[in-house]
Scaffold this active site. Structure first.
Site, PDB file in Angstrom:
ATOM      1  N   HIS A 197       0.800  -1.220   0.000  1.00  0.00           N
ATOM      2  CA  HIS A 197       0.000   0.000   0.000  1.00  0.00           C
ATOM      3  C   HIS A 197       0.839   1.279   0.000  1.00  0.00           C
ATOM      4  O   HIS A 197       0.534   2.221   0.741  1.00  0.00           O
ATOM      5  CB  HIS A 197      -0.934   0.014   1.215  1.00  0.00           C
ATOM      6  CG  HIS A 197      -1.857  -1.150   1.282  1.00  0.00           C
ATOM      7  ND1 HIS A 197      -2.352  -1.654   2.476  1.00  0.00           N
ATOM      8  CD2 HIS A 197      -2.394  -1.924   0.301  1.00  0.00           C
ATOM      9  CE1 HIS A 197      -3.146  -2.683   2.232  1.00  0.00           C
ATOM     10  NE2 HIS A 197      -3.178  -2.873   0.924  1.00  0.00           N
ATOM     11  N   PRO A 198       1.900   1.392  -0.812  1.00  0.00           N
ATOM     12  CA  PRO A 198       2.657   2.652  -0.835  1.00  0.00           C
ATOM     13  C   PRO A 198       1.768   3.809  -1.292  1.00  0.00           C
ATOM     14  O   PRO A 198       1.003   3.683  -2.240  1.00  0.00           O
ATOM     15  CB  PRO A 198       3.793   2.374  -1.826  1.00  0.00           C
ATOM     16  CG  PRO A 198       3.314   1.235  -2.665  1.00  0.00           C
ATOM     17  CD  PRO A 198       2.445   0.415  -1.769  1.00  0.00           C
TER      18      PRO A 198
END
Length: 563
Positions: free
Chosen positions: A484-485
């Site tokens: 989930h960057p």
């Protein structure tokens, strides 16, 4: 297998003039391309560096075990050596095909918490609170359960129940209950806190990516041109106005012109990379690489955030896990038949069926950790299953304070940028990681779970629960991304903000960023559903600005997508 083909990906000529150019055919780009091309007078170009989404492994829900490592469908990024991870480099898979990461992810549909979005407003981002975004979540969603105050039933994105209980997941839910965490039938409803089953972006046993949900119905539009295998090399500028893009396709550089706007939807890694390559970003970084500074914007690539997951693996006392089903040819054949005949079973839902949102730290006012309960065990996510019955409790901190950065490492657009997450760089993050492992062990030790736990493989008995230092060291040596960057082109008006509340790049006309990089702070959960809602709202903002309206966007009544 029925797959969707896009006849206009390469055959509609190489005309260079468009109203909108969408860079990146991922979770946000597919939404924007479909919505903006609803007006037949509006010419839209969608550029995607990867191939069309024709692989069976994309459309089969359990196929992310394959696409996780595909060099064709996955950018297969790797971070810099991270000091918080004892110098380890962390593998970061990101989608490289139509649908982007929505074509290779774990399919979990989670929006986050109300407070996440209301915090964005508190930071100065008017129009981005939970009540502002809820109509877009509902508009995008076709929930199997039908419409209610929190859900939509007529949207493009199919959202389905898993459809069957699992003995091991039921034991986990019961165990969470014995630790004071209630059962929750809807993590996206009135409250997120609790344990239960996830809903997935699937439909009748197939993955529902944004390419399938949004692009497939729009593929026949004459005004929508989709180019795959087209790697954007940079934004063309006239002074401080975006005029188009240059891109590489088939070994040749092409240029496309935008009469209206250029819309970057390349994600938290490549959207800041493209801005920097185009001379928009921190002046010192650009000058170090010999790039002329078009606009000094110091926040480009800063504010990188990600969810760090700690995986605890257990040997199960009963042969009821996916390890057992996948171990033999007969087991694999049974899974295949279950899917072929009924569109059900593990092939239709993947591995992580159960979830839990709970408070780990005593001072937490709302859930600060999330579980993914996997009915399979392996040495790493997407790895080969262990040769014994096993399951995994994966747990992550929901709102990390650690901040990293993305920076170009070369002027070559084909070379991956430098990525540093700076995991566990704050006291809160370290304490939460330790508390998260303890919470997982606590649930595993409940009377409900104990009949299923033969032994803990990792962290194992050598890592004592009363030893904070040993638990933290386990997190440093074994923690990994849960994919989930976000946050590297954040929305706001502070010195490190990159876009305003209409997602326009500060200081550059006709250029917006629309993807998870605009999140000022990471949401409390998986990021795909929020990105779809962001893109739906962005489409309204773009169209309102094209009409000359400066009013806040409100959801338009939008019919079902059609050709």
């Amino acid at each position: 297998i029925k797959t969707f083909r896009y006849p206009n990906t390469t055959t509609r000529g190489m005309a260079a003039d468009y109203d909108y150019i969408v860079v990146g055919g991922g979770s946000a780009g597919c939404v924007l391309a479909a919505r903006l091309s609803e007006d037949p007078a509006t010419r839209v170009l969608l550029l995607e560096a990867g191939p069309p989404d024709r692989s069976l492994w994309i459309h089969l829900p359990i196929g992310y075990g394959k696409t996780m490592w595909s060099k064709t469908l996955n950018w297969s990024f790797e971070t810099d050596a991270d000091p918080g991870m004892n110098g380890r480099r962390i593998y970061w898979p990101r989608g490289k095909t139509l649908g982007g990461s929505s074509s290779i992810n774990g399919l979990i549909y989670i929006r986050g918490q109300r407070e996440d979005y209301d915090h964005w407003v508190a930071l100065g981002n008017r129009g981005w609170g939970y009540d502002d975004l809820l109509p877009y979540f509902k508009r995008s969603e076709a929930n199997q359960r039908g419409a209610d105050p929190w859900h939509g039933a007529d949207g493009a994105l199919k959202v389905s129940d898993i459809g069957a209980t699992h003995e091991l997941v039921e034991a986990f839910i019961a165990g969470a209950g014995q630790r004071g965490v209630p059962r929750n039938e809807d993590f996206n409803g009135a409250t997120q806190e609790g344990a239960g089953y996830y809903q997935l972006t699937t439909h009748r046993g197939w993955r529902c990516s944004t390419a399938k949900a949004y692009l497939a119905p729009a593929k026949g539009r004459a005004n929508l041109v989709i180019r795959t295998g087209a790697h954007c090399a940079g934004i063309t500028l006239q002074g401080r106005r975006a005029t188009g893009v240059s891109y590489l396709k088939g070994g040749t550089r092409h240029t496309a012109t935008a009469r209206g706007e250029v819309l970057l939807c390349a994600g938290a890694i490549q959207s800041p990379q493209l801005l920097q390559l185009s001379g928009i970003g921190p002046a010192s970084l650009l000058q170090r690489h010999g790039i002329a500074v078009a606009h000094h914007l110091p926040g480009v690539g800063e504010n990188l955030q990600d969810h760090l997951q700690m995986r605890l693996t257990y040997e199960c006392t009963k042969p009821i896990t996916n390890n057992d089903q996948l171990r033999t040819l007969w087991g694999q054949a049974r899974l295949g038949l279950q899917w072929l005949l009924f569109r059900s079973g593990p092939l239709a839902i993947g591995i992580n069926q159960g979830g839990c949102f709970m408070k780990a730290l005593p001072e937490a006012a709302r859930p600060d950790i999330q579980f993914h309960v996997g009915t399979l065990s392996a040495d790493m996510a997407g790895g080969k299953p262990h040769p014994w019955s096993g399951f995994t409790l994966s747990v992550c901190q929901l709102r990390p304070e650690s901040r990293g950065r993305v920076q170009i490492s070369s002027t070559d657009p084909l070379q991956a940028p430098s990525m540093l997450a700076n995991y566990l760089s704050t006291d809160l993050d370290r304490r939460t990681a330790v508390a998260a492992v303890r919470a997982a062990r606590s649930i595993a030790s409940t009377p409900a779970m104990q009949p299923y736990v033969k032994r803990e493989i990792k962290p194992g008995p050598d890592v004592r629960d009363d030893d904070d230092a040993a638990l933290l060291e386990y997190c440093r040596n074994n923690g990994a991304t849960i994919f989930h960057p976000s946050g590297t082109c954040k929305m706001g008006s502070d010195p490190l903000a990159v876009v305003d509340t209409r997602l326009r790049v500060h200081g550059i006309d006709r250029l917006r960023v629309v993807d998870c990089s605009v999140m000022p702070t990471l949401v409390s959960g998986n990021t795909n559903a929020p990105v779809v809602a962001i893109a739906e709202k962005a489409a309204d903002l773009i169209l309102a600005d094209a009409r000359g309206s400066v009013a806040e966007a409100t959801p338009r009544p939008v019919p079902a997508l059609h050709a």
